[in-house]
Motif scaffolding. Structure first.
Motif, PDB file in Angstrom:
ATOM      1  N   GLN A  73       0.850  -1.170   0.000  1.00 22.17           N
ATOM      2  CA  GLN A  73       0.000   0.000   0.000  1.00 22.17           C
ATOM      3  C   GLN A  73       0.894   1.231   0.000  1.00 22.17           C
ATOM      4  N   ILE A  74       0.674   2.112  -0.958  1.00 18.82           N
ATOM      5  CA  ILE A  74       1.494   3.301  -1.086  1.00 18.82           C
ATOM      6  C   ILE A  74       0.727   4.499  -0.529  1.00 18.82           C
ATOM      7  N   SER A  75       1.359   5.232   0.346  1.00 18.54           N
ATOM      8  CA  SER A  75       0.756   6.421   0.911  1.00 18.54           C
ATOM      9  C   SER A  75       0.650   7.481  -0.170  1.00 18.54           C
ATOM     10  N   THR A  76      -0.430   8.237  -0.171  1.00 18.25           N
ATOM     11  CA  THR A  76      -0.607   9.285  -1.167  1.00 18.25           C
ATOM     12  C   THR A  76       0.306  10.468  -0.885  1.00 18.25           C
ATOM     13  N   LYS A  77       0.833  10.561   0.348  1.00 18.61           N
ATOM     14  CA  LYS A  77       1.687  11.682   0.716  1.00 18.61           C
ATOM     15  C   LYS A  77       3.161  11.402   0.463  1.00 18.61           C
ATOM     16  N   SER A  78       3.551  10.142   0.370  1.00 20.78           N
ATOM     17  CA  SER A  78       4.949   9.801   0.135  1.00 20.78           C
ATOM     18  C   SER A  78       5.025   8.473  -0.600  1.00 20.78           C
ATOM     19  N   THR A  79       6.241   8.070  -0.936  1.00 19.00           N
ATOM     20  CA  THR A  79       6.415   6.818  -1.651  1.00 19.00           C
ATOM     21  C   THR A  79       6.752   5.665  -0.712  1.00 19.00           C
ATOM     22  N   GLU A  80       6.707   5.894   0.605  1.00 19.41           N
ATOM     23  CA  GLU A  80       6.979   4.833   1.575  1.00 19.41           C
ATOM     24  C   GLU A  80       5.779   3.898   1.663  1.00 19.41           C
ATOM     25  N   ALA A  81       6.040   2.605   1.874  1.00 23.62           N
ATOM     26  CA  ALA A  81       4.963   1.625   2.024  1.00 23.62           C
ATOM     27  C   ALA A  81       4.258   1.865   3.358  1.00 23.62           C
ATOM     28  N   GLU A  82       2.936   1.840   3.327  1.00 27.62           N
ATOM     29  CA  GLU A  82       2.151   2.063   4.531  1.00 27.62           C
ATOM     30  C   GLU A  82       1.972   0.752   5.280  1.00 27.62           C
ATOM     31  N   LYS A  83       2.001   0.808   6.600  1.00 24.54           N
ATOM     32  CA  LYS A  83       1.846  -0.374   7.440  1.00 24.54           C
ATOM     33  C   LYS A  83       0.428  -0.911   7.305  1.00 24.54           C
TER      34      LYS A  83
END
Length: 81
Positions: free
Chosen positions: A29-39
């Motif tokens: 799952q990709i956060s819309t605010k960054s490219t880090e994977a969301e938990k």
């Protein structure tokens, strides 16, 4: 498994999956605010056992996960942030 849905689930497990369907593994799952994977976290709901068995069998026969179905329904109802 026994009971009304046991045969359906057994048949669904025996059928081969079409080539064009996903493996059922969750995508990151990709956060819309960054490219880090969301938990990822759990979402629990109580439903009658007979309905859950029916839905699980149908999802299995269609080669999709319950998570995909529930996520799609929630996105349609409430949208994304």
């Amino acid at each position: 498994m026994s009971g009304k849905f046991g045969d359906i689930i057994g048949k669904a497990k025996q059928t081969s999956k079409p080539v064009n369907q996903t493996t059922g593994k969750p995508e990151k799952q990709i956060s819309t605010k960054s490219t880090e994977a969301e938990k990822m976290v759990n979402l629990c709901v109580k439903v009658p056992k007979s309905l859950r068995q029916h839905w699980a069998a149908e999802a299995k026969r269609q080669g999709i996960t319950m998570t995909e179905v529930i996520t799609e329904a929630l996105n349609q109802k409430f949208g994304k942030p």
